[in-house]
Motif scaffolding. Structure first.
Motif, PDB file in Angstrom:
ATOM      1  N   TYR A 255      77.672   8.341  81.220  1.00 20.24           N
ATOM      2  CA  TYR A 255      76.802   7.208  80.903  1.00 20.24           C
ATOM      3  C   TYR A 255      76.348   7.164  79.449  1.00 20.24           C
ATOM      4  O   TYR A 255      76.253   6.084  78.862  1.00 20.24           O
ATOM      5  CB  TYR A 255      75.572   7.219  81.813  1.00 20.24           C
ATOM      6  N   ARG A 306      73.209  -0.834  79.348  1.00 18.93           N
ATOM      7  CA  ARG A 306      74.425  -0.630  80.134  1.00 18.93           C
ATOM      8  C   ARG A 306      74.113  -0.065  81.517  1.00 18.93           C
ATOM      9  O   ARG A 306      74.661  -0.513  82.532  1.00 18.93           O
ATOM     10  CB  ARG A 306      75.384   0.304  79.392  1.00 18.93           C
ATOM     11  N   ALA A 310      74.800  -1.848  85.134  1.00 17.75           N
ATOM     12  CA  ALA A 310      75.663  -1.172  86.099  1.00 17.75           C
ATOM     13  C   ALA A 310      74.916  -0.903  87.400  1.00 17.75           C
ATOM     14  O   ALA A 310      75.476  -1.050  88.498  1.00 17.75           O
ATOM     15  CB  ALA A 310      76.198   0.125  85.505  1.00 17.75           C
ATOM     16  N   ASN A 313      74.652  -4.132  89.325  1.00 14.08           N
ATOM     17  CA  ASN A 313      75.961  -4.445  89.911  1.00 14.08           C
ATOM     18  C   ASN A 313      76.238  -3.599  91.135  1.00 14.08           C
ATOM     19  O   ASN A 313      76.740  -4.089  92.156  1.00 14.08           O
ATOM     20  CB  ASN A 313      77.064  -4.225  88.873  1.00 14.08           C
ATOM     21  N   SER A 354      74.749   4.008  89.683  1.00 16.05           N
ATOM     22  CA  SER A 354      75.883   3.107  89.883  1.00 16.05           C
ATOM     23  C   SER A 354      77.145   3.844  90.310  1.00 16.05           C
ATOM     24  O   SER A 354      78.220   3.263  90.329  1.00 16.05           O
ATOM     25  CB  SER A 354      76.162   2.319  88.598  1.00 16.05           C
ATOM     26  N   THR A 386      81.835   1.430  80.876  1.00 17.68           N
ATOM     27  CA  THR A 386      81.574   0.003  80.996  1.00 17.68           C
ATOM     28  C   THR A 386      82.456  -0.640  82.056  1.00 17.68           C
ATOM     29  O   THR A 386      82.121  -1.700  82.585  1.00 17.68           O
ATOM     30  CB  THR A 386      81.822  -0.705  79.653  1.00 17.68           C
ATOM     31  N   THR A 388      84.636  -0.484  85.805  1.00 13.11           N
ATOM     32  CA  THR A 388      84.552   0.124  87.130  1.00 13.11           C
ATOM     33  C   THR A 388      85.741   1.055  87.332  1.00 13.11           C
ATOM     34  O   THR A 388      86.892   0.691  87.060  1.00 13.11           O
ATOM     35  CB  THR A 388      84.534  -0.962  88.215  1.00 13.11           C
ATOM     36  N   SER A 419      82.589   4.303  90.493  1.00 16.73           N
ATOM     37  CA  SER A 419      81.622   4.146  89.403  1.00 16.73           C
ATOM     38  C   SER A 419      81.662   2.692  88.972  1.00 16.73           C
ATOM     39  O   SER A 419      82.671   2.220  88.436  1.00 16.73           O
ATOM     40  CB  SER A 419      81.983   5.064  88.229  1.00 16.73           C
ATOM     41  N   GLY A 421      80.933  -0.609  86.852  1.00 17.71           N
ATOM     42  CA  GLY A 421      80.738  -0.920  85.441  1.00 17.71           C
ATOM     43  C   GLY A 421      79.852  -2.137  85.232  1.00 17.71           C
ATOM     44  O   GLY A 421      79.020  -2.480  86.084  1.00 17.71           O
ATOM     45  N   ILE A 422      80.069  -2.815  84.119  1.00 19.03           N
ATOM     46  CA  ILE A 422      79.186  -3.929  83.747  1.00 19.03           C
ATOM     47  C   ILE A 422      79.904  -5.280  83.835  1.00 19.03           C
ATOM     48  O   ILE A 422      79.465  -6.263  83.234  1.00 19.03           O
ATOM     49  CB  ILE A 422      78.594  -3.720  82.349  1.00 19.03           C
TER      50      ILE A 422
END
Length: 439
Positions: A255, A306, A310, A313, A354, A386, A388, A419, A421-422
């Motif tokens: 991260y 970030r 995440a 999301n 996330s 950033t 997934t 994991s 992402g954004i």
């Protein structure tokens, strides 16, 4: 009149950094604000708004006496360490600025940067362990960490005692008693209590407060430090030093770096815990390089944004996955079913993160089909970037863990580590939906 020779030889007074501003009107500045300039004075670098990358192997001393004093600190002849820049195996401007900023997130007195998370872990353990000593650790751990303890340190007469992440205070008391007995048999000591919470890849939480109390009850003031790998939730969603840990460990690759374009690690804590590790790092090397440190300074400016995106999301994606007919279960901290784990979460965590475990109905074949069908999410190990990412730990990151141990820890063939992402969350949901339809 000054002649040309005088002009060349007259020394220029060394400029000192401007005082750091960490409060305004008595109000402490937040980490996200301090990331923009803390530890760096543009006046010392020709006015450059951002710190330059200092690509140098060594640093010029202002005089011979200063060089001697620096080395007195480096070698331990004088307490306090080096008082300036010496040699790039020891320190450097980019690394020192990075370490100053890393300390802020966890409220730590000091921090050290390394070339990878595993370098941070291994140098730290070697700094604290001698032949005959015992390490107490939670399980599961990242496979490379567990392998280093079980396979490498064992070559040097260092043993371990492990316990499940969700252990109660009573179970922790018992494991510490066992470790003390084992250490006595080998003429050593309990050298370190090493935790990973949330655990990789199950997201199981360790009660750090309970372990801190158990340690304090079992040992005198010279008891072992409690170190914790905080990679899954740090630095935004968990501050383990507040719960009684002494050293917080990170793979900065995840991260903090956050863009899947660097590898680095760090530890942070009180100076008394950092000094032995710094001394060994000075000898072994393994410090983060200047370019990577500079990239991490860039990343720290946006780490809060970030991670927040995440996390939002992940909450939306997991709400979709929770009741999907092809999903057997979720190891997501926002949907904890165990009351004890929920209690630990409520006391220790500031967010659900996330990264989570997705259990596909079926086994390895079904998990492979799901992974191979994803289009937005990338099939790759690591996390916290950033983008997934998705992987199958039992067949990838934890392949080296014996099958019996994996079964014991709940690392099954249908556990997919995700994991988030954004990206746009609705796009991610559509991707998960179409991939699950092919299982």
């Amino acid at each position: 009149m000054t002649d040309a020779t005088d002009a060349v030889t007259t020394p220029t007074p060394r400029r000192k950094p401007k005082p750091e501003i960490t409060t305004i009107g008595g109000r402490p500045l937040k980490p996200s604000t301090l990331m923009m300039g803390h530890g760096y004075d543009p006046a010392l670098s020709e006015g450059s708004l951002k710190a330059p990358i200092f690509l140098t192997s060594t640093f010029a001393f202002e005089n011979a006496a200063a060089g001697k004093r620096h080395f007195e600190g480096i070698t331990g002849k004088r307490p306090g360490g080096a008082e300036g820049l010496v040699y790039s195996r020891f320190n450097g401007p980019n690394q020192e600025i990075l370490e100053d900023r890393l300390s802020i997130w966890d409220g730590a007195e000091d921090a050290l940067s390394f070339s990878s998370g595993m370098t941070a872990i291994t140098v730290m353990m070697l700094a604290y362990c001698n032949a005959g000593d015992v390490i107490v650790h939670s399980g599961p751990l990242y496979a490379a960490t567990e392998g280093f303890v079980a396979k490498v340190l064992s070559k040097f007469g260092i043993t371990y005692v492990d316990f499940p992440a969700g252990a109660t205070r009573e179970e922790m008391d018992a494991v510490l008693a066992k470790a003390k007995s084992q250490a006595d048999e080998h003429g050593g000591k309990v050298a370190m209590i090493y935790l990973e919470s949330p655990a990789n890849p199950t997201n199981a939480l360790v009660d750090v407060e309970a372990m801190s109390a158990a340690r304090d009850a079992a040992f005198d003031a010279d008891g072992p430090p409690i170190a914790i790998d905080n990679t899954f939730l740090g630095p935004l969603w968990q501050r383990p030093l507040d719960q009684g840990a002494d050293i917080v460990v990170y793979s900065l690759t995840k991260y903090v770096g956050g863009h899947s374009d660097l590898v680095a690690g760090s530890i942070a804590g009180a100076k008394k815990w950092m000094d032995p590790v710094r001394a060994l790092r000075n000898t072994m090397g393994g410090i983060c390089d200047p370019n990577t440190a500079w990239m991490l300074l860039r990343s720290l400016e946006t780490v809060e944004l970030r991670m927040q995106r995440a996390g939002e999301n992940a909450a939306k994606v997991c709400a979709f996955l929770r009741d999907h007919p092809k999903v057997e279960g979720l190891g997501y901290l926002g949907f904890i079913s165990d009351p004890r784990q929920q209690d630990i979460y409520n006391r220790h965590c500031l967010g659900a993160g996330s990264t989570f475990s997705l259990f596909i109905k079926g086994g390895e074949a079904e998990a492979f089909r799901f992974l191979d069908s994803m289009t937005i999410a990338k099939l790759a190990v690591s996390l916290g970037g950033t983008e997934t990412l998705a992987s199958l730990p039992a067949a990838m990151t934890h392949l080296s863990v014996p099958d019996e141990r994996k079964a014991q820890l709940g690392i099954t063939d249908n556990l997919v580590r995700i994991s988030i992402g954004i990206e746009d969350p609705d796009d991610l949901i559509a991707d998960f939906d179409q991939a699950l339809a092919k299982v």
